[in-house]
Design an enzyme around this catalytic site. Structure first.
Site, PDB file in Angstrom:
ATOM      1  N   THR A 164       0.823  -1.216   0.000  1.00 16.19           N
ATOM      2  CA  THR A 164       0.000   0.000   0.000  1.00 16.19           C
ATOM      3  C   THR A 164       0.850   1.256   0.000  1.00 16.19           C
ATOM      4  O   THR A 164       0.371   2.323  -0.383  1.00 16.19           O
ATOM      5  CB  THR A 164      -0.919   0.020   1.239  1.00 16.19           C
ATOM      6  N   ASP A 165       2.115   1.149   0.408  1.00 11.78           N
ATOM      7  CA  ASP A 165       2.901   2.369   0.585  1.00 11.78           C
ATOM      8  C   ASP A 165       3.205   3.054  -0.739  1.00 11.78           C
ATOM      9  O   ASP A 165       3.115   4.277  -0.848  1.00 11.78           O
ATOM     10  CB  ASP A 165       4.166   2.125   1.405  1.00 11.78           C
ATOM     11  N   SER A 167      16.188  -5.210   6.719  1.00 10.35           N
ATOM     12  CA  SER A 167      17.601  -5.010   7.056  1.00 10.35           C
ATOM     13  C   SER A 167      18.217  -3.922   6.197  1.00 10.35           C
ATOM     14  O   SER A 167      19.092  -3.178   6.661  1.00 10.35           O
ATOM     15  CB  SER A 167      18.367  -6.328   6.876  1.00 10.35           C
ATOM     16  N   SER A 168      17.780  -3.790   4.952  1.00  7.70           N
ATOM     17  CA  SER A 168      18.335  -2.755   4.073  1.00  7.70           C
ATOM     18  C   SER A 168      17.956  -1.364   4.564  1.00  7.70           C
ATOM     19  O   SER A 168      18.791  -0.444   4.574  1.00  7.70           O
ATOM     20  CB  SER A 168      17.867  -2.961   2.639  1.00  7.70           C
ATOM     21  N   ASP A 180       9.382   1.289   5.053  1.00  6.45           N
ATOM     22  CA  ASP A 180      10.466   0.684   5.817  1.00  6.45           C
ATOM     23  C   ASP A 180      11.364   1.745   6.427  1.00  6.45           C
ATOM     24  O   ASP A 180      11.744   1.673   7.604  1.00  6.45           O
ATOM     25  CB  ASP A 180      11.292  -0.242   4.927  1.00  6.45           C
TER      26      ASP A 180
END
Length: 382
Positions: free
Chosen positions: A34-35, A126-127, A171
């Site tokens: 959705t982002d 993690s990125s 993220d």
């Protein structure tokens, strides 16, 4: 962990760092894909972090080293950085330097040493943790005065334009802005957000992450294909982004779409935005137990409409719910990675064991299940 990373920095580079910073991975409770459709998400920061010891250099050289990757420091010229020029893990911090400089910020050389407890390839960002910790450290060391939202956007640009993964901003925002004990209700259109209390222990609940061990990578084109399909759906419906499609009028909107794949993608995004709103309502009402069925519903949508699940993720969700979990779903970009499981505290160990038994019975390698609580966002440690 900060003292160990600082000591390693000193042994590696010959002097101590100017500071040590940390940024967390994230797990997304609800709101997937959705982002980049300018919609809504509800992630929380993990206790697991990437820690970076950093010092400025006056000679314009950028040196990058990771405890977790064998080899000598990667040596780069910040002025010569360009998309596609750096491979492997170093592309993420190098991309942040490139994005800062491309935005006109006077970032020069630096020595960087990182270590991480965020599982890689598990869909736990993690990125983003690596990008955000690099951006936060350089922002402070070079006195750039950038806010958390600006840092998150620059970190996203590093991943989009430098690394080549067309991710949304969830993220990086979760890593940069989340707070302990809360989930981050984020509107990805204007980056407005609210911290939603998420104290599961007070309700006798636990949140488990089940890492399937299946490699999770978004750079192989599948993620980009779904983003393109969602954008095609928005164009066909005459809206800027799919967040503008009213869930109450979804059947009408779907009837206007001729491409079955695009129709499935649109249905997922619109219904998942609605699920985010419902989960936030339940948390605000102090009823986190009722969130469980929405997680299961969200997984079915990701599996059937977006088709980003895999047999291991489907089995993790099915086995957890069968064993008594309140709800479960895959989290992150899919094609492997992790599932998130909401379970009553007394049943947590048995649910985790049941998932492991199911995996072994299906001939899969045993997954790794661990509890998580909402952690703090990016911060300076030393």
């Amino acid at each position: 962990m900060s003292e160990g990373v600082a000591a390693e920095f000193r042994a590696l580079y010959g002097s101590g760092p100017e500071g040590v910073w940390a940024a967390p991975g994230r797990v997304n409770l609800i709101g997937e894909y959705t982002d980049f459709n300018e919609g809504f998400v509800l992630p929380l920061a993990l206790p697991q972090t990437t820690v970076a010891a950093v010092s400025r250099r006056g000679d314009g050289v950028l040196r990058l080293h990771s405890r977790d990757v064998p080899g000598d420091p990667v040596r780069l010229d910040p002025a010569a950085l360009e998309p596609g020029a750096v491979e492997g893990w170093a592309a993420y911090p190098a991309g942040v330097v490139w994005a800062l400089r491309a935005a006109g910020h006077p970032v020069g050389g630096a020595d960087v040493h990182v270590a991480s407890t965020v599982p890689t390839g598990a869909g736990l960002s993690s990125s983003a943790a690596l990008e955000v910790v690099t951006a936060l450290a350089l922002n402070e060391l070079y006195g750039l005065g950038l806010g958390r939202q600006e840092l998150a956007l620059l970190a996203q640009r590093a991943e989009n334009a430098f690394v080549g993964v067309p991710c949304g901003v969830m993220d990086q925002m979760a890593s940069a802005c989340a707070t302990e004990g809360h989930a981050l209700h984020l509107d990805t259109r204007d980056l407005a957000y609210r911290q939603v209390p998420f104290d599961l222990a007070a309700h006798g609940l636990r949140l488990l992450v089940v890492d399937t061990g299946v490699s999770h990578a978004l750079g192989d084109g599948a993620y980009a294909e779904r983003r393109a399909g969602c954008e095609a759906g928005a164009r066909a419906l005459g809206v800027r982004a799919l967040r503008e499609v009213d869930p109450a009028r979804l059947p009408e909107a779907l009837g206007r779409l001729t491409d079955e794949t695009v129709r499935r993608y649109v249905r997922h995004v619109v219904t998942d935005n609605a699920r985010v709103a419902r989960v936030v309502e339940l948390l605000d009402a102090g009823d986190p137990r009722a969130v469980g069925p929405l997680l299961v519903e969200g997984h079915a949508s990701l599996r059937d409409d977006l088709r980003v699940s895999c047999p291991e993720l489907d089995l993790a969700v099915e086995a957890a719910v069968t064993a008594g979990a309140l709800g479960a779903r895959m989290t992150g970009g899919g094609f492997g990675g992790s599932a998130v499981v909401l379970v009553a505290e007394p049943a947590a160990e048995e649910v985790a064991a049941a998932v492991t038994r199911a995996f072994l019975g299906a001939g899969f390698a045993a997954p790794r299940a661990f509890p998580v609580v909402p952690g703090a966002g990016a911060r300076r440690l030393v």
